[in-house]
Design a protein around this motif. Structure first.
Motif, PDB file in Angstrom:
ATOM      1  N   ASP A 280       0.874  -1.445  -0.102  1.00 16.44           N
ATOM      2  CA  ASP A 280       0.186   0.391  -0.049  1.00 16.44           C
ATOM      3  C   ASP A 280       0.418   1.212   0.125  1.00 16.44           C
ATOM      4  N   ASP A 281       2.092   0.914   0.198  1.00 13.36           N
ATOM      5  CA  ASP A 281       2.998   2.144   0.782  1.00 13.36           C
ATOM      6  C   ASP A 281       4.165   2.014  -1.383  1.00 13.36           C
ATOM      7  N   VAL A 282       3.809   1.927  -1.756  1.00 16.03           N
ATOM      8  CA  VAL A 282       4.332   1.343  -3.425  1.00 16.03           C
ATOM      9  C   VAL A 282       3.651   2.125  -4.268  1.00 16.03           C
ATOM     10  N   VAL A 283       4.573   2.781  -5.015  1.00 15.92           N
ATOM     11  CA  VAL A 283       3.435   3.000  -5.950  1.00 15.92           C
ATOM     12  C   VAL A 283       4.199   2.348  -7.731  1.00 15.92           C
ATOM     13  N   PHE A 284       4.569   2.073  -7.944  1.00 14.00           N
ATOM     14  CA  PHE A 284       4.980   1.888  -9.503  1.00 14.00           C
ATOM     15  C   PHE A 284       4.138   2.238 -10.783  1.00 14.00           C
ATOM     16  N   LEU A 285       5.700   2.797 -11.271  1.00 15.37           N
ATOM     17  CA  LEU A 285       5.032   3.755 -12.173  1.00 15.37           C
ATOM     18  C   LEU A 285       5.670   3.450 -13.590  1.00 15.37           C
ATOM     19  N   ASP A 286       4.680   2.863 -14.664  1.00 13.53           N
ATOM     20  CA  ASP A 286       5.050   2.602 -16.016  1.00 13.53           C
ATOM     21  C   ASP A 286       5.045   3.361 -16.874  1.00 13.53           C
ATOM     22  N   VAL A 287       6.407   3.933 -17.012  1.00 17.89           N
ATOM     23  CA  VAL A 287       7.075   5.787 -18.038  1.00 17.89           C
ATOM     24  C   VAL A 287       6.837   5.711 -19.271  1.00 17.89           C
ATOM     25  N   ARG A 288       6.169   3.870 -19.964  1.00 16.76           N
ATOM     26  CA  ARG A 288       6.203   4.079 -21.483  1.00 16.76           C
ATOM     27  C   ARG A 288       4.826   4.652 -21.968  1.00 16.76           C
TER      28      ARG A 288
ATOM     29  N   LYS B  80       4.240   8.291  -0.480  1.00 20.46           N
ATOM     30  CA  LYS B  80       4.688   6.577  -0.582  1.00 20.46           C
ATOM     31  C   LYS B  80       6.025   6.504  -1.293  1.00 20.46           C
ATOM     32  N   THR B  81       6.910   4.609  -2.283  1.00 21.17           N
ATOM     33  CA  THR B  81       7.683   5.090  -2.799  1.00 21.17           C
ATOM     34  C   THR B  81       7.304   4.561  -3.854  1.00 21.17           C
ATOM     35  N   VAL B  82       7.492   5.390  -4.805  1.00 16.68           N
ATOM     36  CA  VAL B  82       7.683   5.531  -6.596  1.00 16.68           C
ATOM     37  C   VAL B  82       8.564   4.843  -6.542  1.00 16.68           C
ATOM     38  N   VAL B  83       8.337   3.588  -7.863  1.00 12.11           N
ATOM     39  CA  VAL B  83       9.456   3.255  -8.285  1.00 12.11           C
ATOM     40  C   VAL B  83       8.558   2.723  -9.955  1.00 12.11           C
ATOM     41  N   ALA B  84      10.034   3.740 -10.481  1.00  7.78           N
ATOM     42  CA  ALA B  84       9.770   3.232 -11.825  1.00  7.78           C
ATOM     43  C   ALA B  84       9.895   3.028 -12.958  1.00  7.78           C
ATOM     44  N   TYR B  85       9.523   2.848 -14.235  1.00  4.85           N
ATOM     45  CA  TYR B  85      10.311   1.893 -15.193  1.00  4.85           C
ATOM     46  C   TYR B  85       9.824   2.556 -16.411  1.00  4.85           C
ATOM     47  N   CYS B  86      10.877   2.084 -17.739  1.00  6.16           N
ATOM     48  CA  CYS B  86      10.701   2.563 -18.977  1.00  6.16           C
ATOM     49  C   CYS B  86      11.208   1.136 -19.860  1.00  6.16           C
ATOM     50  N   ALA B  87      12.097   1.410 -20.834  1.00  9.38           N
ATOM     51  CA  ALA B  87      12.118   0.200 -22.278  1.00  9.38           C
ATOM     52  C   ALA B  87      13.663   0.040 -21.046  1.00  9.38           C
ATOM     53  N   SER B  88      14.033   1.297 -20.738  1.00  6.79           N
ATOM     54  CA  SER B  88      15.944   0.661 -20.828  1.00  6.79           C
ATOM     55  C   SER B  88      16.455   1.624 -19.625  1.00  6.79           C
ATOM     56  N   GLY B  89      15.541   2.211 -18.369  1.00  8.18           N
ATOM     57  CA  GLY B  89      15.982   3.163 -17.803  1.00  8.18           C
ATOM     58  C   GLY B  89      16.153   4.955 -17.608  1.00  8.18           C
ATOM     59  N   GLY B  90      16.100   4.893 -18.901  1.00 11.11           N
ATOM     60  CA  GLY B  90      16.722   6.688 -19.033  1.00 11.11           C
ATOM     61  C   GLY B  90      15.115   7.301 -18.856  1.00 11.11           C
TER      62      GLY B  90
ATOM     63  N   SER C 201      12.174   6.606 -17.024  1.00  8.56           N
ATOM     64  CA  SER C 201      12.507   6.480 -15.718  1.00  8.56           C
ATOM     65  C   SER C 201      13.111   7.088 -15.169  1.00  8.56           C
ATOM     66  N   ALA C 202      14.547   7.256 -14.701  1.00 11.61           N
ATOM     67  CA  ALA C 202      15.165   8.551 -14.255  1.00 11.61           C
ATOM     68  C   ALA C 202      14.723   9.667 -14.551  1.00 11.61           C
ATOM     69  N   LEU C 203      14.733  10.224 -15.534  1.00  9.91           N
ATOM     70  CA  LEU C 203      14.281  11.853 -16.128  1.00  9.91           C
ATOM     71  C   LEU C 203      13.107  11.750 -15.233  1.00  9.91           C
ATOM     72  N   VAL C 204      11.864  11.108 -15.480  1.00 10.12           N
ATOM     73  CA  VAL C 204      10.839  11.429 -14.676  1.00 10.12           C
ATOM     74  C   VAL C 204      11.019  11.522 -12.868  1.00 10.12           C
ATOM     75  N   LEU C 205      11.917  10.228 -12.897  1.00 10.47           N
ATOM     76  CA  LEU C 205      12.012  10.029 -11.046  1.00 10.47           C
ATOM     77  C   LEU C 205      12.618  11.427 -10.870  1.00 10.47           C
ATOM     78  N   LYS C 206      13.301  11.929 -11.324  1.00  9.08           N
ATOM     79  CA  LYS C 206      14.449  13.353 -11.057  1.00  9.08           C
ATOM     80  C   LYS C 206      13.325  14.276 -10.589  1.00  9.08           C
ATOM     81  N   THR C 207      12.586  14.657 -11.604  1.00 10.54           N
ATOM     82  CA  THR C 207      11.107  15.215 -11.723  1.00 10.54           C
ATOM     83  C   THR C 207      10.548  15.445 -10.672  1.00 10.54           C
ATOM     84  N   LEU C 208       9.594  14.173 -10.069  1.00 15.18           N
ATOM     85  CA  LEU C 208       9.038  13.593  -9.488  1.00 15.18           C
ATOM     86  C   LEU C 208       9.874  14.251  -8.027  1.00 15.18           C
ATOM     87  N   HIS C 209      11.029  13.468  -7.691  1.00 14.44           N
ATOM     88  CA  HIS C 209      11.823  14.211  -6.386  1.00 14.44           C
ATOM     89  C   HIS C 209      11.791  15.590  -6.306  1.00 14.44           C
TER      90      HIS C 209
END
Length: 126
Positions: A31-39, A80-90, A92-100
Motif C-alpha cells: 500500500d505504501d508503494v506506487v509502481f509507475l510505467d512511463v512507457r 509513498k515510494t514511487v518505483v518507476a521503469y521504462c524500456a531501458s531506464g532513461g 524513468s530516471a528523468l521522470v523520477l528526478k522531476t518527481l523528486h
C-alpha cells in the motif's frame, strides 16, 4: 549553458537510486508503494506491465503527480515510494528526478521492463 541528455541522465542518476528486479518484487502490492510505467501506451500494450503499475506516459506524469493539477491522479502520494521503469531506464530516471524535485523524496528506478521480465517478475497483460 545547455545540458545534454547525458548530463541530464547523470544528474538524475545521482539523485535517484536504482533498485533491482529482486528488490522490486518484494514491493509489489504494498500500500505504501506506487509502481509507475512511463512507457508509451503501445509499448505497454505490447509487453504488459508490472502488476498494479500506473501506466502513465512520461509526458503526463507531472500533471498526474501534482495535487494542484486538474489531471491529478489520487494514486500519487508524496508519502509513498514511487518505483518507476521504462524500456531501458532513461525515461524513468528523468521522470523520477522531476518527481523528486516536486517533493516525492522516496523514488526508485527499476530501469528497463525487460530486466523485470527476465528476472521472472510477474506481468499483467493490458
Amino acid at each position: 549553458m545547455a545540458l545534454t541528455v547525458q548530463q541530464m541522465l547523470a544528474a538524475a542518476e545521482a539523485v535517484v537510486p536504482r533498485i533491482s528486479p529482486e528488490e522490486a518484487k518484494g514491493l509489489v502490492g504494498r500500500d505504501d508503494v506506487v509502481f509507475l510505467d512511463v512507457r508509451e501506451p503501445n509499448e505497454v500494450a505490447a509487453s504488459g506491465k508490472v502488476p498494479g503499475a500506473l501506466a502513465i506516459p512520461r509526458g503526463l506524469v507531472e500533471f498526474r503527480a501534482d495535487p494542484a493539477s486538474a489531471l491529478h491522479d489520487a494514486n500519487f502520494d508524496r508519502a509513498k515510494t514511487v518505483v518507476a521503469y521504462c524500456a531501458s531506464g532513461g525515461r524513468s530516471a528523468l521522470v523520477l528526478k522531476t518527481l523528486h524535485d516536486m517533493g516525492y523524496t522516496n523514488v526508485r528506478n527499476l530501469g528497463g521492463f525487460k530486466g523485470w521480465a527476465d528476472a521472472g517478475g510477474e506481468i499483467e497483460k493490458v
